[in-house]
Design a protein around this motif. Structure first.
Motif, PDB file in Angstrom:
ATOM      1  N   GLY A  55       0.788  -1.225   0.000  1.00 58.03           N
ATOM      2  CA  GLY A  55       0.000   0.000   0.000  1.00 58.03           C
ATOM      3  C   GLY A  55       0.817   1.270   0.000  1.00 58.03           C
ATOM      4  O   GLY A  55       0.272   2.339  -0.314  1.00 58.03           O
ATOM      5  N   SER A  57       3.648   4.099  -1.200  1.00 57.14           N
ATOM      6  CA  SER A  57       4.027   4.634  -2.506  1.00 57.14           C
ATOM      7  C   SER A  57       5.541   4.590  -2.683  1.00 57.14           C
ATOM      8  O   SER A  57       6.299   4.854  -1.751  1.00 57.14           O
ATOM      9  N   SER A  96      -5.182  -3.823  -9.341  1.00 56.72           N
ATOM     10  CA  SER A  96      -6.436  -3.083  -9.500  1.00 56.72           C
ATOM     11  C   SER A  96      -6.194  -2.041 -10.582  1.00 56.72           C
ATOM     12  O   SER A  96      -5.350  -1.158 -10.426  1.00 56.72           O
ATOM     13  N   ILE A 123       4.266   4.044  -8.190  1.00 54.92           N
ATOM     14  CA  ILE A 123       3.321   2.979  -7.885  1.00 54.92           C
ATOM     15  C   ILE A 123       2.901   3.131  -6.429  1.00 54.92           C
ATOM     16  O   ILE A 123       3.757   3.231  -5.556  1.00 54.92           O
ATOM     17  N   PRO A 124       1.580   3.158  -6.136  1.00 53.78           N
ATOM     18  CA  PRO A 124       0.450   3.086  -7.072  1.00 53.78           C
ATOM     19  C   PRO A 124       0.274   4.403  -7.831  1.00 53.78           C
ATOM     20  O   PRO A 124       0.757   5.450  -7.404  1.00 53.78           O
ATOM     21  N   ASN A 125      -0.441   4.319  -8.963  1.00 53.85           N
ATOM     22  CA  ASN A 125      -0.790   5.507  -9.732  1.00 53.85           C
ATOM     23  C   ASN A 125      -2.243   5.398 -10.180  1.00 53.85           C
ATOM     24  O   ASN A 125      -2.953   4.484  -9.759  1.00 53.85           O
ATOM     25  N   THR A 128      -2.691   1.906 -11.912  1.00 51.01           N
ATOM     26  CA  THR A 128      -2.185   0.647 -11.360  1.00 51.01           C
ATOM     27  C   THR A 128      -2.063   0.721  -9.843  1.00 51.01           C
ATOM     28  O   THR A 128      -1.410   1.624  -9.313  1.00 51.01           O
ATOM     29  N   ARG A 129      -2.689  -0.264  -9.181  1.00 51.03           N
ATOM     30  CA  ARG A 129      -2.524  -0.409  -7.726  1.00 51.03           C
ATOM     31  C   ARG A 129      -2.323  -1.887  -7.422  1.00 51.03           C
ATOM     32  O   ARG A 129      -3.089  -2.733  -7.896  1.00 51.03           O
TER      33      ARG A 129
END
Length: 423
Positions: A55, A57, A96, A123-125, A128-129
């Motif tokens: 979770g 970044s 996701s 990431i995430p962006n 894209t997660r």
């Protein structure tokens, strides 16, 4: 008719077998080509080892020396503990959104002799997660969707604790040269099913994948705690403190830079490094293989695009024994890649190993790594020796797959530094 059907059946079976074998291939890291430089995982504006809490970044950044704002794309594959693709998962299970997107954040260098485009993938962006913990392989692709380079990274959860203590080796032959990792896995929430088969660990030294230790089973259990107190299986060669150069002022010969010469970019000739294997250990601080991009020019506001590149000339004076070995200049700056670009050449006239590598200016740690002609490391005979006093970072990642699970989760992380070594 029957013969034709049989041939078709054999072709289908062969195709499926080929697909299975392809999917089972270990996902090795593919080094970048010459024009891709300074590939690094970053977090909180620092270069970091490639382990990230689920979770949180992080970024992957790199430079393209062509400087033509080329289009790059990325794809992400979830992998098993042994770095084969997780064949029981679909991409929707672990992402996701979707990958295969263009990297949209890039800047061109400013006021530098070497032009380049600087790319940042976060990431995430918005597209894209990541949903699952585990091993991942990140592929950077060009416009034709051909792989330019790949990098491994690991996403972990914090479901177990991993107390870790660095100790000296038990064997008298290695007591002064190796570090032993003594650790356990503790959990109040997970009742481990068949821990000898379902629990796995990976041991890392200074964020390196090339000398990581795998496939060590728990030695014994106390209640639900898994205990690892081996004498041999969890040992690393201690190495020596990393060498360094500091060229944040690329035009000044200071901090292990012998002299500067001009060219299309500046040439920084370093002092000759004498092999340290047969001299007493000497402590001096390092950053365990990492590097820091920097430019101290007063007008610089963004070093990511205002730091320049320079040719760094490395020289190593080492015994003739190494003429039968390949010696590489390695560090986080080149991901410890054993490639021709990083392989030193022996100069018989000066009896030294030499190599010039283009590196972004700043503060850079590096080391000399010998290997045989098959690429197998020879850390025992490292030119700079192995000393138990050496300060290293050690990390342990814990993998777990319950009997009905479809992938290897990473459920915990432990870390320690050998500065606190005990007997």
């Amino acid at each position: 008719m029957i013969y034709t059907s049989y041939r078709f059946f054999k072709i289908v079976v062969l195709f499926l077998l080929v697909s299975v074998v392809a999917n089972a291939q270990v996902q090795q890291e593919i080094p970048p080509p010459y024009h891709i430089k300074t590939v690094s995982f970053r977090k909180n504006n620092e270069n970091v080892y490639p382990y990230f809490r689920k979770g949180e970044s992080f970024q992957l950044t790199f430079d393209d020396l062509y400087g033509n704002e080329a289009n790059y794309y990325y794809s992400i594959t979830h992998c098993n503990y042994n770095w084969t693709p997780s064949s029981q998962l679909t991409i929707n299970d672990y992402i996701s959104g979707f990958d295969n997107q263009r990297i949209q954040i890039y800047e061109n260098s400013f006021n530098t002799l070497q032009i380049y485009s600087h790319y940042t993938l976060t990431i995430p962006n918005q597209f894209t997660r990541l949903l699952l913990s585990g091993n991942y392989i990140l592929k950077i692709l060009d416009e034709d969707r051909e792989v330019v380079f790949t990098r491994r990274f690991i996403v972990y959860e914090e479901l177990v604790s991993v107390p870790l203590q660095i100790k000296r080796a038990r064997g008298m032959d290695e007591i002064n040269e190796k570090h032993n990792l003594d650790f356990s896995i503790k959990s109040s929430t997970i009742n481990f099913q068949m821990p000898l088969q379902n629990v796995k660990v990976a041991l890392f030294q200074n964020g390196r994948f090339d000398n990581a230790i795998y496939n060590v089973k728990p030695q014994y259990t106390i209640g639900n705690d898994l205990i690892y107190r081996y004498d041999k299986e969890t040992q690393f060669w201690a190495g020596n403190e990393y060498l360094f150069f500091d060229n944040k002022d690329v035009r000044n010969a200071v901090n292990n830079v012998l002299r500067i010469t001009a060219g299309e970019v500046y040439n920084n000739i370093l002092y000759v490094n004498e092999a340290r294997a047969n001299v007493p250990y000497t402590y001096f601080p390092d950053i365990n293989g990492k590097f820091l991009v920097n430019n101290i020019n007063l007008n610089v506001t963004n070093v990511a695009v205002e730091a320049d590149y320079a040719w760094i000339f490395f020289s190593l004076s080492a015994p003739a024994y190494y003429s039968k070995k390949d010696i590489y200049v390695c560090g986080m700056f080149n991901n410890y890649a054993k490639t021709e670009e990083n392989r030193m050449e022996y100069n018989e006239k000066t009896a030294t190993y030499e190599k010039a590598i283009m590196i972004k200016q700043g503060f850079t740690n590096y080391m000399y790594i010998p290997s045989d002609k098959n690429g197998v490391l020879d850390e025992k005979n490292a030119p700079d020796g192995n000393f138990f006093q050496t300060e290293n970072d050690y990390t342990i990642l814990v993998y777990y797959r319950e009997n009905n699970d479809r992938y290897d989760r990473v459920i915990g992380i432990g870390s320690a530094n050998s500065e606190n070594i005990i007997n």
